[in-house]
Design a protein around this motif. Sequence first.
Motif, PDB file in Angstrom:
ATOM      1  N   ARG A  91       0.841  -1.197   0.000  1.00  0.00           N
ATOM      2  CA  ARG A  91       0.000   0.000   0.000  1.00  0.00           C
ATOM      3  C   ARG A  91       0.874   1.243   0.000  1.00  0.00           C
ATOM      4  O   ARG A  91       1.844   1.331   0.760  1.00  0.00           O
ATOM      5  CB  ARG A  91      -0.911   0.001   1.224  1.00  0.00           C
ATOM      6  N   ILE A  92       0.536   2.205  -0.876  1.00  0.00           N
ATOM      7  CA  ILE A  92       1.271   3.478  -0.959  1.00  0.00           C
ATOM      8  C   ILE A  92       0.341   4.580  -0.445  1.00  0.00           C
ATOM      9  O   ILE A  92      -0.473   5.128  -1.201  1.00  0.00           O
ATOM     10  CB  ILE A  92       1.711   3.797  -2.407  1.00  0.00           C
ATOM     11  N   PRO A  93       0.410   4.915   0.849  1.00  0.00           N
ATOM     12  CA  PRO A  93      -0.541   5.869   1.430  1.00  0.00           C
ATOM     13  C   PRO A  93      -0.492   7.231   0.739  1.00  0.00           C
ATOM     14  O   PRO A  93       0.577   7.809   0.538  1.00  0.00           O
ATOM     15  CB  PRO A  93      -0.081   5.980   2.894  1.00  0.00           C
ATOM     16  N   GLY A  94      -1.670   7.735   0.372  1.00  0.00           N
ATOM     17  CA  GLY A  94      -1.794   9.074  -0.203  1.00  0.00           C
ATOM     18  C   GLY A  94      -1.194   9.239  -1.577  1.00  0.00           C
ATOM     19  O   GLY A  94      -1.082  10.365  -2.068  1.00  0.00           O
ATOM     20  N   ALA A  95      -0.791   8.142  -2.231  1.00  0.00           N
ATOM     21  CA  ALA A  95      -0.083   8.256  -3.506  1.00  0.00           C
ATOM     22  C   ALA A  95      -1.037   8.492  -4.666  1.00  0.00           C
ATOM     23  O   ALA A  95      -2.159   7.999  -4.678  1.00  0.00           O
ATOM     24  CB  ALA A  95       0.732   6.993  -3.769  1.00  0.00           C
TER      25      ALA A  95
END
Length: 254
Positions: A205-209
Amino acid sequence: MIRTRVASLALCSLLSPILRLVAAQEAAAASSTRTTTYQFTGVVIDAARAPIPEAEVTLIEVGAVRRQVVTGADGRFALGDYPASLLVLRVRRLGYEQRTVDVQVGVGGQPTFVEIVLTQLPVELEEVLANSSDQGRLREFYIRKQQRHSFARFLEAVEIRRLAPRNSSELFRSVPGITLSASSSGGNTIRIRGCQPTVWVDGQRIPGAELDDVVQPSDIGGIEFYPSSAGIPAQYMDPSNRLCGLILVWTRSQ
């Protein structure tokens, strides 16, 4: 002539109380035969008490479907008005264990509201015969693509090359409900119903990407897009971002 008119008035005066009494009795009889109904509503949630949208709620009577509705974004549903009785409710949603419950409508003479908790099912990947392109990190992608997952859109490398997008976000330009806007980084932001979808790359998961900030079209081996929480694989479900959709990116094997 005057006597006749006086007699008529007198007769009307005598009959008026009787007519009112008859009308009152008829109204009382109609009221007694009218069935009282109660509003039947509810909400479907998960174990973390987060609402479950797009769950199928079915009212069953004598083994037959009486009415069927789908929960809204807040997990709520409304089935209408029913007389006091015991009704059977079936609730199901992809990725969750189906539940069937008995509901007593009209308890205490009040509208009926039920809260139904669904348990999330563990995801088991089916064994498939895979060719060389199905190996490694793309295996999940091809399994779900072969299952013709109705809730998601799938694109693999050969399709992406054919579309020849300048940015990864342009793969979504023709998707209903998606809005692309130019970002300061040179790519685009992706929004669905004004909300930012969660981005995962190779299971991380890439938060805020933003998609354009993390991967180029030429690096994508496969991409999955879920416009809502419907059908999202359980291991990628984000309770804090349920209504914003999900983008799963699988990069090409080196």
